[in-house]
Design a protein around this motif. Sequence first.
Motif, mmCIF file in Angstrom:
data_model
loop_
_atom_site.group_PDB
_atom_site.id
_atom_site.type_symbol
_atom_site.label_atom_id
_atom_site.label_comp_id
_atom_site.label_asym_id
_atom_site.label_seq_id
_atom_site.Cartn_x
_atom_site.Cartn_y
_atom_site.Cartn_z
ATOM 1 N N LEU A 112 0.825 -1.215 0.000
ATOM 2 C CA LEU A 112 0.000 0.000 0.000
ATOM 3 C C LEU A 112 0.859 1.264 0.000
ATOM 4 N N GLY A 126 -5.201 2.988 -1.975
ATOM 5 C CA GLY A 126 -6.371 2.745 -1.140
ATOM 6 C C GLY A 126 -7.545 2.179 -1.932
ATOM 7 N N ILE A 132 -7.895 -1.640 -2.115
ATOM 8 C CA ILE A 132 -8.247 -2.466 -0.949
ATOM 9 C C ILE A 132 -9.562 -3.202 -1.205
ATOM 10 N N THR A 178 0.537 -3.326 4.662
ATOM 11 C CA THR A 178 0.783 -1.959 5.128
ATOM 12 C C THR A 178 1.132 -1.972 6.613
ATOM 13 N N THR A 185 -1.683 2.881 9.218
ATOM 14 C CA THR A 185 -2.383 3.128 7.959
ATOM 15 C C THR A 185 -3.501 2.103 7.754
ATOM 16 N N ALA A 229 -7.446 2.854 7.376
ATOM 17 C CA ALA A 229 -8.095 2.478 6.121
ATOM 18 C C ALA A 229 -9.336 1.627 6.362
ATOM 19 N N THR A 281 -12.103 3.675 7.876
ATOM 20 C CA THR A 281 -12.694 4.597 6.904
ATOM 21 C C THR A 281 -13.655 3.835 5.991
ATOM 22 N N GLY A 332 -10.740 6.480 11.811
ATOM 23 C CA GLY A 332 -11.159 6.417 10.417
ATOM 24 C C GLY A 332 -12.673 6.474 10.258
ATOM 25 N N THR A 373 -1.426 9.046 5.177
ATOM 26 C CA THR A 373 -2.625 8.439 5.767
ATOM 27 C C THR A 373 -3.895 8.997 5.133
ATOM 28 N N VAL A 404 -4.448 7.545 1.589
ATOM 29 C CA VAL A 404 -4.936 6.161 1.643
ATOM 30 C C VAL A 404 -6.392 6.136 2.100
ATOM 31 N N ALA A 405 -6.710 6.951 3.111
ATOM 32 C CA ALA A 405 -8.073 6.942 3.658
ATOM 33 C C ALA A 405 -9.100 7.368 2.616
ATOM 34 N N THR A 431 -9.504 4.715 -0.019
ATOM 35 C CA THR A 431 -10.219 3.538 0.485
ATOM 36 C C THR A 431 -11.721 3.820 0.531
#
Lengths: 374, 374
Positions: A194, A231, A234, A244, A248, A252, A255, B231, B248, B251-252, B255
């Motif tokens: 990632l 991301g 995923i 990862t 993180t 992820a 979120t 998240g 971060t 990626v968030a 995702t």
Amino acid sequence: MTARTDQSRATAERIIISVDAMGGDAGPEAVVAGMASFARGTPDVGFILHGPQDVLSALVAKRRDLEGRVVFCDARDVVTMDDKPSHVMRNGKGTSMWSALESVREGSAAGAVSCGNTGALMALSMLRLRKLPGVNRPAIAVLWPSRNPQGFNVMLDVGADVRADARDLLQYAMMGASYARNGLNIDRPRIGLLNVGTEEHKGRAELKEAHGLIADAAESANFDFVGFVEGIDIPGDRADVIVTDGFTGNVAIKTGEGTAKLIGDLLREAFQYSFLSRLASVLAITSLRRLQQRIDPRRVNGGVFLGLNGTVVKSHGSADATGVEAAIRLAYNLARTGFADRLAARIAAATRLLDETDMNRADTNRQRAEEGQV
Amino acid sequence: MTARTDQSRATAERIIISVDAMGGDAGPEAVVAGMASFARGTPDVGFILHGPQDVLSALVAKRRDLEGRVVFCDARDVVTMDDKPSHVMRNGKGTSMWSALESVREGSAAGAVSCGNTGALMALSMLRLRKLPGVNRPAIAVLWPSRNPQGFNVMLDVGADVRADARDLLQYAMMGASYARNGLNIDRPRIGLLNVGTEEHKGRAELKEAHGLIADAAESANFDFVGFVEGIDIPGDRADVIVTDGFTGNVAIKTGEGTAKLIGDLLREAFQYSFLSRLASVLAITSLRRLQQRIDPRRVNGGVFLGLNGTVVKSHGSADATGVEAAIRLAYNLARTGFADRLAARIAAATRLLDETDMNRADTNRQRAEEGQV
């Protein structure tokens, strides 16, 4: 073949799962209900159940499916969600969590399941089960709904440790590959690392180093390395395993979880909006249920702790009976395939290989990264 | 009031947006279509349009809404998605992206919009517009669908820089608060610092230090600090502004984007499954469209670069006319509220305050963190 033969064979080859009854939000009732539900379809499972025996035996007595399948292990203390890991490590000896891990440690159970405090469970697991030789940082792996044929991707680490250096990420790749092979039946899993872009020049220095290490290990560890993923991959289909660091990874998945929940709630609202939309939701109910089941986090409940001497499955703290059943099924399936031994053998082989031949390469990479050449 | 008066007033107070026509996946057609669509409802907007003039003037000529509103700035080169930022910084002088930023730099436009390569746009923006005094790392802020009354949260950094130390995170908090005030009309925004748990003892060392710095700054910078968030709170309602490092954050959001897209696709499949479900989707179409609009990423298209002398909005590379229109609207709204000047004033005040009184506190925090007391 008679029912009797089945019964005796099942008893002879029983797979025993150690279950921490306490510490989850839904209480021991949900845990026992989940056990019963799983036992109904699985004649060769048995349990060691940890917690206050008087309470638990009353709950188990009500479940016919659990008759003759449960051994109790009395433990009066409970690890709460607020307990600090360091406190539990010093004072946790009388807790159901400690007791549940003890059954794995002494070999009476093939794996442990707990709905309790993640940090405390990881700390106690490291203390009592110990890390596999060659593993620096254990990881927590979860299954995540994806576009892949198997319906899920493996993602790790999702919160065992907030840091990971290049060698840790390499170990996550190997452990994740092994888990995908045993947990999802993928012969040659595709591993993705990632990052914030798929170009090789992007991202943090340790990721560039890890990229080299994982690429070198792919052949001997029997996986495909697809390089950096983002991301968006995923829940995608570019990789079967997403590697990862725990910070993180944790952000992820939370979120993703929050986004899925928001959409679900808005969808419900949308269908409540008018008479026509309420009618529509009645007509579509089977389709919507199918969708809900496809992405229901309870179905894939259970983070597996990788890198320890023994299998530990962390169930979601708020798991209901369905969630607990899924976590138990995961522990059971991993026990049946002999996952813990296979993983240990693979890590041992990989560690030897890495120590012998790749130390030089790692040093070269690190040096290059420092000189800004990678 | 006659149409004529309106027209002259509009001309007198026109807000000029500088638009990079090139570099997006959908080409200059989509960019010009987005401009026309926004211009239709906004009499006081004007544009400087950068790219190959022969191509662009032909496209603009077809749009009556753009009559008399566009000044062309011929630029023959294009920054592609594969160009490395360092390369563009050295060789990008003839590109439409460089040219678009130049209009902001010399004061002819109140803000720039580009669909091009994010890394290159940030690198060029830093080179040509320069960072605000006191800002160490600029950040990219996006709006994210949430449960909040305003429908969105601000999140930053989502990818300007893969690192951020405690003081950077404090600046992100202040810049994010200012953006929420001007972009979402929230008088006293609630700021959350992204972490893997909400307990104060969790997470990385720089986050614990940033927690202290942001808490201290809240009163004078006129925001509420809700502490650590997770998240799950990014699409939630615990905070209006989510502060994190660019790795971060990137990626968030990706995702979340991937998860939303997966659910959307599965939902479409679910409705295609049977005759009844297809009928249901016809009945529910208005409700579903409402939902789609609520979470449509095109509606909130545009990452704002914060911490520079001038407003730059990065539109999604794959934006269509609707997406480009949203990015232009964002640049226009920020220009109208005088956001750039307000942000600069706030940063200047905060930097003074931090330098005068909080350096000691920062040092104490760092020391404590090193001693493991925080």
